[in-house]
Design an enzyme around this catalytic site. Structure first.
Site, short mmCIF file in Angstrom:
data_model
loop_
_atom_site.label_atom_id
_atom_site.label_comp_id
_atom_site.label_asym_id
_atom_site.label_seq_id
_atom_site.Cartn_x
_atom_site.Cartn_y
_atom_site.Cartn_z
N PHE A 30 -16.29 3.62 -0.90
CA PHE A 30 -15.86 4.14 0.41
C PHE A 30 -16.33 3.22 1.54
O PHE A 30 -17.52 2.96 1.67
CB PHE A 30 -16.46 5.54 0.56
CG PHE A 30 -16.06 6.32 1.77
CD1 PHE A 30 -14.79 6.83 1.89
CD2 PHE A 30 -16.99 6.58 2.78
CE1 PHE A 30 -14.43 7.60 2.99
CE2 PHE A 30 -16.63 7.34 3.88
CZ PHE A 30 -15.35 7.85 4.00
N SER A 98 -20.11 4.00 -6.31
CA SER A 98 -20.01 5.01 -5.25
C SER A 98 -18.69 5.77 -5.37
O SER A 98 -18.41 6.38 -6.39
CB SER A 98 -20.17 4.32 -3.90
OG SER A 98 -20.28 5.26 -2.86
N MET A 99 -17.82 5.73 -4.34
CA MET A 99 -16.52 6.37 -4.49
C MET A 99 -15.71 5.70 -5.59
O MET A 99 -14.84 6.33 -6.20
CB MET A 99 -15.74 6.35 -3.17
CG MET A 99 -14.44 7.13 -3.23
SD MET A 99 -13.50 7.13 -1.68
CE MET A 99 -12.77 5.49 -1.72
N ASP A 195 -31.58 6.29 -3.18
CA ASP A 195 -30.23 6.04 -2.66
C ASP A 195 -30.10 6.80 -1.35
O ASP A 195 -30.30 8.01 -1.30
CB ASP A 195 -29.20 6.53 -3.68
CG ASP A 195 -27.76 6.19 -3.31
OD1 ASP A 195 -27.44 6.17 -2.11
OD2 ASP A 195 -26.94 5.99 -4.23
N HIS A 225 -28.32 2.05 -2.73
CA HIS A 225 -26.98 2.52 -3.09
C HIS A 225 -26.05 1.42 -3.62
O HIS A 225 -25.40 1.59 -4.65
CB HIS A 225 -26.33 3.20 -1.88
CG HIS A 225 -24.98 3.76 -2.18
ND1 HIS A 225 -24.80 4.79 -3.10
CD2 HIS A 225 -23.74 3.43 -1.73
CE1 HIS A 225 -23.51 5.07 -3.18
NE2 HIS A 225 -22.85 4.26 -2.37
#
Length: 249
Positions: A30, A98-99, A195, A225
């Site tokens: 994202f 992540s996304m 994170d 992250h």
């Protein structure tokens, strides 16, 4: 589907490496770009795999393009990549950050012939985002990129986050969370112990919710992250390669 108004940023282009009959789709996250996945993609290619890193719709140009895009278009971006690899390869694995990890899980829930998945700091529940859903003000938030432990490393990501896009990722996370029990392929779940974007307990919930007979979690103790650009990037590459090789036989 709205056309993007801005040109692709240098370093944010999709990448493709032709290799053997084992395909690996790698997805960025994202507000991010393919730059965050380039190192992993190159390492996977060096191991002999055919690797494709698509640019998600609305990403890698300008945050106004992202604002005009939807989660369905982000899903379509990775589905197109999956179909591309499926036409060329006997097996396809998916790795996402992540996304990108959320999209990895969604793909695995929809396409049972995926041979294995490697979600890295995947997002399925970020309660801190929920109050923003449906808000018209502010229009943009500060950047969420570059949560990286290693000094001097910068992620190529947007300097603003559209609030409308927060609503889109919340919808994607809810949909994916509901579909987790449909996942049956082997899974290597990677999670940073610290994170500042996605709570690490997301990965524990993923581990508990998927139906895969073969599933494990790997703690990344030296990264934040954006682990694919951080101090555990070599470990991520090595373990991903080993995981894929083990499930190609």
């Amino acid at each position: 589907m709205a056309a993007e108004r801005y040109s692709v940023l240098p370093g944010a282009e999709p990448f493709y490496f032709k290799g053997n009959e084992i395909g690996v789709l790698v997805s960025h996250g994202f507000t991010g770009t393919t730059q965050s996945m380039r190192f992993i993609g190159e390492r996977l290619a060096e191991a002999g795999f055919t690797v494709y890193g698509p640019r998600l719709k609305g990403h890698g140009t300008h945050y106004e393009d992202m604002e005009a895009s939807t989660y369905a278009e982000w899903v379509a971006s990775v589905e197109e990549g999956y179909e591309k690899l499926k036409q060329e390869c006997k097996r396809v694995f998916v790795l996402g950050l992540s996304m990108g990890g959320t999209l990895t899980l969604y793909l695995a829930s929809k396409y049972p012939d995926i041979s294995g998945i490697v979600p890295v700091n995947a997002a399925i529940e970020i309660t801190a985002m929920e109050p923003l859903e449906g808000a018209s003000e502010p229009r943009y938030l500060d950047a969420i990129g570059s949560d990286i432990k290693q000094a001097g490393v910068v992620e190529l990501a947007y300097e603003k986050t559209p609030v409308k896009s927060v609503g889109e990722i919340l919808q994607l996370m809810r949909l994916t969370k509901e579909r987790l029990p449909l996942i049956q392929c082997p899974a290597l779940i990677m999670v940073s112990t610290e994170d500042h974007v996605v709570p690490p307990d997301n990965s524990r919930l993923i581990l508990e919710s998927i139906s895969s007979a073969e599933k494990e979690i790997l703690q990344l103790e030296n990264s934040y992250h954006v682990a694919t650009l951080d101090q555990d990037k070599e470990l991520i590459a090595e373990r991903a390669i080993s995981f894929i090789q083990a499930h190609c036989k």
